[in-house]
Design an enzyme around this catalytic site. Structure first.
Site, PDB file in Angstrom:
ATOM      1  N   PRO A   1       0.837  -1.207   0.000  1.00 34.36           N
ATOM      2  CA  PRO A   1       0.000   0.000   0.000  1.00 34.36           C
ATOM      3  C   PRO A   1       0.869   1.254   0.000  1.00 34.36           C
ATOM      4  O   PRO A   1       1.844   1.340   0.736  1.00 34.36           O
ATOM      5  CB  PRO A   1      -0.803  -0.106   1.298  1.00 34.36           C
ATOM      6  CG  PRO A   1      -0.338  -1.303   2.015  1.00 34.36           C
ATOM      7  CD  PRO A   1       0.678  -2.015   1.195  1.00 34.36           C
ATOM      8  N   GLU A   2       0.535   2.209  -0.857  1.00 32.92           N
ATOM      9  CA  GLU A   2       1.248   3.476  -0.893  1.00 32.92           C
ATOM     10  C   GLU A   2       0.312   4.575  -0.379  1.00 32.92           C
ATOM     11  O   GLU A   2      -0.786   4.280   0.064  1.00 32.92           O
ATOM     12  CB  GLU A   2       1.727   3.742  -2.325  1.00 32.92           C
ATOM     13  CG  GLU A   2       2.720   2.667  -2.774  1.00 32.92           C
ATOM     14  CD  GLU A   2       3.358   2.949  -4.127  1.00 32.92           C
ATOM     15  OE1 GLU A   2       3.181   4.060  -4.643  1.00 32.92           O
ATOM     16  OE2 GLU A   2       4.029   2.061  -4.648  1.00 32.92           O
TER      17      GLU A   2
ATOM     18  N   LYS B   1       2.913   7.016   5.067  1.00 36.25           N
ATOM     19  CA  LYS B   1       2.149   5.779   4.940  1.00 36.25           C
ATOM     20  C   LYS B   1       1.725   5.213   6.300  1.00 36.25           C
ATOM     21  O   LYS B   1       1.274   4.078   6.389  1.00 36.25           O
ATOM     22  CB  LYS B   1       2.959   4.749   4.146  1.00 36.25           C
ATOM     23  CG  LYS B   1       3.145   5.197   2.686  1.00 36.25           C
ATOM     24  CD  LYS B   1       3.657   4.101   1.803  1.00 36.25           C
ATOM     25  CE  LYS B   1       5.149   3.977   1.885  1.00 36.25           C
ATOM     26  NZ  LYS B   1       5.674   2.994   0.908  1.00 36.25           N
TER      27      LYS B   1
ATOM     28  N   ARG C   1      14.780  -1.156  -7.876  1.00 35.75           N
ATOM     29  CA  ARG C   1      13.337  -1.150  -8.134  1.00 35.75           C
ATOM     30  C   ARG C   1      13.066  -1.169  -9.635  1.00 35.75           C
ATOM     31  O   ARG C   1      13.684  -0.433 -10.405  1.00 35.75           O
ATOM     32  CB  ARG C   1      12.678   0.109  -7.533  1.00 35.75           C
ATOM     33  CG  ARG C   1      13.007   0.365  -6.072  1.00 35.75           C
ATOM     34  CD  ARG C   1      12.494  -0.712  -5.149  1.00 35.75           C
ATOM     35  NE  ARG C   1      11.039  -0.839  -5.149  1.00 35.75           N
ATOM     36  CZ  ARG C   1      10.234  -0.151  -4.345  1.00 35.75           C
ATOM     37  NH1 ARG C   1      10.724   0.728  -3.496  1.00 35.75           N
ATOM     38  NH2 ARG C   1       8.923  -0.338  -4.382  1.00 35.75           N
TER      39      ARG C   1
END
Ligand SMILES: [Zn+2]
Length: 279
Positions: free
Chosen positions: A2-3, A59, A263
């Site tokens: 989740p961002e 977050k 990434r």
């Protein structure tokens, strides 16, 4: 993972459903999630507490009670579900039982999520304590300052993508969204952060707000296992321009996948060229 938009969606869903509820009892099935107190202390302090507000910092979800503040990070796959008498799942590790018969269950398959409980204090004081002291303001925070971000980027001798993912520079921009933001700003993710002009950094921040706002309005992005409380699925994945895409929406060239700081990154090599320093 989740961002910011997904956590914002969880926050909004929780606000609608649990504010005002009073805790009868807390059950802890996986004590490691509670970090700064023993499970007994955690249970004891929250007994009889009422949820008065729910906030977000980067977050992190912030549950404000009458006398305490709970700081919760969902990490990879954490989620909150409001339930009644349903059978407990083996992935539900902390259960907040309310006096009205409902219970809020923290569900986390990977068990990487964390909870820290603090005595109630000014929120700005809480921001100075671990774990929130490592979280810079996000572009929507009331304490967000463009100049402070610009100065940090001016000192960052690393790819702009890595700098934007660094939560101590600016928080809330995750891997999916940074690809979109850099594409919209026509910046190559490997461009060294300190080489970017003030105008370019302004463009990045403006596009961050556009992308994150749109994602929030669509309930976030559903990729892999993310669902918010009550299993609301995000719809932003339908709006992605480059992340997970194969051809550029601007020039139709093939989207390439490269690694930046480990990434996976999606870019259009025609639309996102490195700055030519020979000019
Ligand atoms: Zn292109």
């Amino acid at each position: 993972m989740p961002e910011l938009p997904e956590v914002e969606t969880v926050k909004n869903t929780l606000r609608k459903n649990v504010i005002g509820k009073e805790i009868k009892e807390v059950k802890i099935y996986y004590p490691k999630i509670i970090r700064n107190l023993t499970p007994e202390e955690f249970r004891e302090k929250l007994k009889g507490e009422r949820i008065v507000e729910i906030d977000r910092r980067g977050k992190y979800l912030i549950f404000i009670f009458n006398n305490y503040i709970l700081v919760s990070h969902l990490r990879m796959e954490g989620k909150y579900n409001l339930m009644q008498n349903e059978e407990l799942s083996k992935h539900e590790h902390v259960v907040f039982e309310f006096t009205d018969g409902y219970n809020l269950r923290y569900h986390d398959v990977r068990k990487f999520g964390t909870m820290d409980l603090f005595p109630k204090m000014e929120i700005t004081k809480l921001y100075k304590l671990a774990p929130l002291n490592k979280v810079a303001p996000d572009p929507f925070s009331s304490d967000f300052e463009f100049d402070s971000v610009y100065q940090k980027l001016k000192k960052a001798n690393k790819p702009i993508k890595s700098a934007l993912l660094d939560q101590t520079i600016v928080s809330g921009i995750g891997n999916i969204y940074v690809d979109e933001i850099l594409f919209m700003s026509r910046i190559h993710p490997l461009e060294i952060a300190k080489n970017l002009s003030r105008d370019k950094v302004e463009e990045i921040i403006n596009h961050s707000k556009v992308v994150l706002n749109k994602a929030i309005s669509l309930g976030g992005t559903t990729i892999k296992s993310f669902t918010s409380s009550h299993s609301i699925s995000g719809r932003f994945q339908n709006e992605l321009l480059v992340h997970t895409k194969t051809s550029c929406p601007e020039c139709s060239k093939e989207i390439t996948k490269i690694k930046v700081g480990g990434r996976t990154s999606y870019i259009c090599e025609d639309c996102q060229k490195m700055i030519d320093k020979t000019l």
